[in-house]
Design an enzyme around this catalytic site. Structure first.
Site, PDB file in Angstrom:
ATOM      1  CD  GLU A   1      86.692 -37.988  14.023  1.00  0.00           C
ATOM      2  OE1 GLU A   1      85.721 -37.500  14.639  1.00  0.00           O
ATOM      3  OE2 GLU A   1      87.520 -37.291  13.404  1.00  0.00           O
TER       4      GLU A   1
ATOM      5  CB  THR B   1      77.265 -39.713  12.639  1.00  0.00           C
ATOM      6  OG1 THR B   1      77.988 -38.659  12.005  1.00  0.00           O
ATOM      7  CG2 THR B   1      77.642 -39.766  14.109  1.00  0.00           C
TER       8      THR B   1
ATOM      9  CD  GLN C   1      88.362 -33.577   8.924  1.00  0.00           C
ATOM     10  OE1 GLN C   1      88.366 -34.808   8.937  1.00  0.00           O
ATOM     11  NE2 GLN C   1      88.467 -32.862  10.019  1.00  0.00           N
TER      12      GLN C   1
ATOM     13  CE1 TYR D   1      91.810 -27.263   8.912  1.00  0.00           C
ATOM     14  CE2 TYR D   1      92.473 -28.526   6.981  1.00  0.00           C
ATOM     15  CZ  TYR D   1      92.799 -27.803   8.109  1.00  0.00           C
ATOM     16  OH  TYR D   1      94.114 -27.617   8.442  1.00  0.00           O
TER      17      TYR D   1
ATOM     18  CG  ASP E   1      81.605 -37.499  13.375  1.00  0.00           C
ATOM     19  OD1 ASP E   1      80.690 -37.675  12.562  1.00  0.00           O
ATOM     20  OD2 ASP E   1      82.216 -36.423  13.476  1.00  0.00           O
TER      21      ASP E   1
ATOM     22  CD  GLU F   1      94.665 -38.967  17.649  1.00  0.00           C
ATOM     23  OE1 GLU F   1      95.321 -38.661  18.661  1.00  0.00           O
ATOM     24  OE2 GLU F   1      93.435 -39.151  17.659  1.00  0.00           O
TER      25      GLU F   1
ATOM     26  CB  THR G   1      88.748 -38.215  18.073  1.00  0.00           C
ATOM     27  OG1 THR G   1      88.160 -38.227  16.776  1.00  0.00           O
ATOM     28  CG2 THR G   1      89.607 -39.457  18.250  1.00  0.00           C
TER      29      THR G   1
ATOM     30  CD  GLU H   1      83.363 -37.950  17.801  1.00  0.00           C
ATOM     31  OE1 GLU H   1      82.451 -37.307  18.374  1.00  0.00           O
ATOM     32  OE2 GLU H   1      83.823 -37.639  16.688  1.00  0.00           O
TER      33      GLU H   1
ATOM     34  NE  ARG I   1      90.516 -38.661  10.301  1.00  0.00           N
ATOM     35  CZ  ARG I   1      90.037 -38.090  11.393  1.00  0.00           C
ATOM     36  NH1 ARG I   1      89.682 -36.812  11.373  1.00  0.00           N
ATOM     37  NH2 ARG I   1      89.877 -38.803  12.501  1.00  0.00           N
TER      38      ARG I   1
ATOM     39  CG  ASP J   1      81.815 -34.283  16.487  1.00  0.00           C
ATOM     40  OD1 ASP J   1      81.552 -34.943  17.508  1.00  0.00           O
ATOM     41  OD2 ASP J   1      82.791 -34.532  15.769  1.00  0.00           O
TER      42      ASP J   1
ATOM     43  CG  HIS K   1      91.708 -35.988  18.421  1.00  0.00           C
ATOM     44  ND1 HIS K   1      92.177 -36.847  17.458  1.00  0.00           N
ATOM     45  CD2 HIS K   1      90.772 -35.196  17.812  1.00  0.00           C
ATOM     46  CE1 HIS K   1      91.557 -36.607  16.310  1.00  0.00           C
ATOM     47  NE2 HIS K   1      90.708 -35.603  16.489  1.00  0.00           N
TER      48      HIS K   1
ATOM     49  CE  LYS L   1      85.237 -34.808  11.129  1.00  0.00           C
ATOM     50  NZ  LYS L   1      85.733 -35.744  12.155  1.00  0.00           N
TER      51      LYS L   1
END
Length: 448
Positions: free
Chosen positions: A203, A261, A244, A248, A237, A368, A354, A205, A241, A130, A137, A257
């Site tokens: 997301e 998906t 993550q 991350y 996806d 966002e 995204t 995508e 948040r 990904d 974004h 994640k």
């Protein structure tokens, strides 16, 4: 002359004869999966077409690729076979061709109403990456977490950033998604939070479906990358948040994640999308030579995300974006994936990341749209910052050709500057869509 099918196709359909996207379906729950193409409200069973000996060209005449439970064997054959199949199928389905049109027995076997089939994942996905290819974004996320002065890290403008995803949790549109549990940031001096994600997000995508792969140790030239791409699908996806954000650093996304998906069932080929190609945004600084394309292009694919809040029936559009906003093109993404010698295989998947546009109503995720929970969205009497149990998310995507008199705007693209075309295509007129259908999923409560 506009190509027409003997099958009636509604003007709003995503699946006219100009599209013919590929998928895999079952006629009955206990029947074998088989490849097909969408035409209007029907699926054309490719195993029936093949068994009738109607693929008579050099690449498909002796192939068994349409008697398989997925499309991987067909993808491996490459562009010459894909073009041969497209030419054959458009001829068979055209209004002027009697072979299928006038053979009631064959037509009954080959054409199945879409309402009577179960769609499956069309490919066996060995690996999935990904990317993080949308500048808008990347900038918005950077502003939220680092401030506007350090919004995008310098490496982002030189390298298509990506992470390796989890192919085992990729599911077909319509599959429910169970809210994941995991760790989140601790409050003060306490231990990290553990429990159901409190910031579950979608997301918006798209994803590249890889055709022929490359040998281990032999990168794909960026100017040859399109020959390794069969087509595109819609992709959600899903992202936790809060999970993550805690995990991350330093190695990137993991449990935030990999829980799910979602893919749309139909793969729209690059051949069907070619008339919607347009120049990609200018890249500054210029990319390194292995990413420098002779012609850098995106596709004018209108994207939309809607939410049906739990307990409601109506879908509320929350964003409208477009694949044209990608900074790093799908061919650059594929070339970069292989530059270290990594070998791709038929059916591998490369997500775009995204896809956000420049305006607030074109942002491609709730992170966002709600600015990390600070700006709730109004949805028909209720509000959302992130997804709640029972919410359904629906993506759609399509390209549109409209006509002016006897001339198709798509045919005028070589003669009229792109800004003029953009203006003209907003006029009313008959035409057709080349679309992806829908990509949907509903959130279920976390497991006890």
């Amino acid at each position: 002359m506009v190509l027409k099918s003997f099958i009636e196709v509604h003007p709003d359909s995503h699946f006219p004869i100009q599209n013919l996207p590929y998928g895999v379906f079952k006629r009955q729950p206990d029947s074998e999966p088989r490849p097909g193409v969408a035409i209007g409200d029907y699926v054309l069973d490719l195993s029936v077409v093949a068994s009738a000996g109607l693929f008579d060209g050099p690449f498909l005449r002796n192939s068994h690729c349409f008697n398989q439970p997925n499309l991987n064997n067909f993808l491996e054959l490459g562009r010459p076979a894909w073009k041969e199949a497209r030419t054959t199928l458009q001829k068979l389905l055209s209004a002027a061709e009697p072979i299928l049109r006038d053979n009631a027995i064959l037509r009954e076997k080959a054409l199945v109403p879409t309402s009577e089939v179960q769609m499956l994942l069309p490919i066996a996905i060995g690996d999935y990456s990904d990317f993080f290819a949308s500048k808008h974004h990347a900038y918005n996320c950077g502003v939220m977490f680092r401030g506007p002065d350090n919004a995008i890290n310098p490496n982002w403008f030189h390298i298509p950033i990506a992470y390796h995803g989890r192919a085992s949790s990729i599911v077909i549109s319509g599959t429910d998604i169970i809210r994941p549990s995991g760790q989140g940031h601790p409050a003060g001096n306490s231990l990290p939070y553990f429990g159901p994600s409190r910031k579950l997000d979608f997301e918006l995508e798209m994803a590249t479906v890889v055709g022929p792969g490359n040998e281990l140790g032999k990168p794909v030239d960026v100017n040859e990358a399109a020959n390794h791409i069969f087509g595109l699908v819609l992709m959600n996806d899903w992202s936790a948040r809060d999970i993550q954000a805690w995990e991350y650093v330093p190695l990137g996304p993991f449990l935030g994640k990999s829980f799910g998906t979602t893919l749309s069932p139909w793969i729209v080929t690059l051949d069907a999308l070619e008339q919607f190609a347009l120049d990609a945004p200018q890249q500054n600084p210029s990319p390194l030579p292995y990413l420098a394309e002779k012609k850098s292009k995106n596709y004018d694919i209108a994207l939309q995300a809607s939410i049906v809040p739990a307990g409601q029936k109506d879908a509320h559009v929350v964003t409208r974006s477009n694949l044209r906003h990608l900074y790093w093109t799908i061919t650059q993404q594929l070339a970069h994936q292989t530059i270290n010698g990594c070998n791709l295989r038929p059916g591998d998947l490369l997500g775009t990341g995204t896809i956000s546009g420049p305006e607030p109503d074109s942002y491609g995720c709730l992170l966002e749209l709600s600015w990390n929970g600070q700006k709730p969205l109004s949805l028909g009497g209720t509000t959302r910052t992130f997804l709640e149990d029972g919410d359904e998310v629906i993506f759609t995507g399509y390209c549109k050709v409209k006509f002016l008199g006897i001339f198709s705007f798509s045919l005028l693209c070589d003669f009229i500057p792109l800004p003029t075309i953009d203006c003209l295509t907003r006029l009313q007129g008959d035409g057709y869509n080349v679309g992806f259908g829908t990509c949907s999923g509903k959130i279920l409560p976390s497991l006890p």
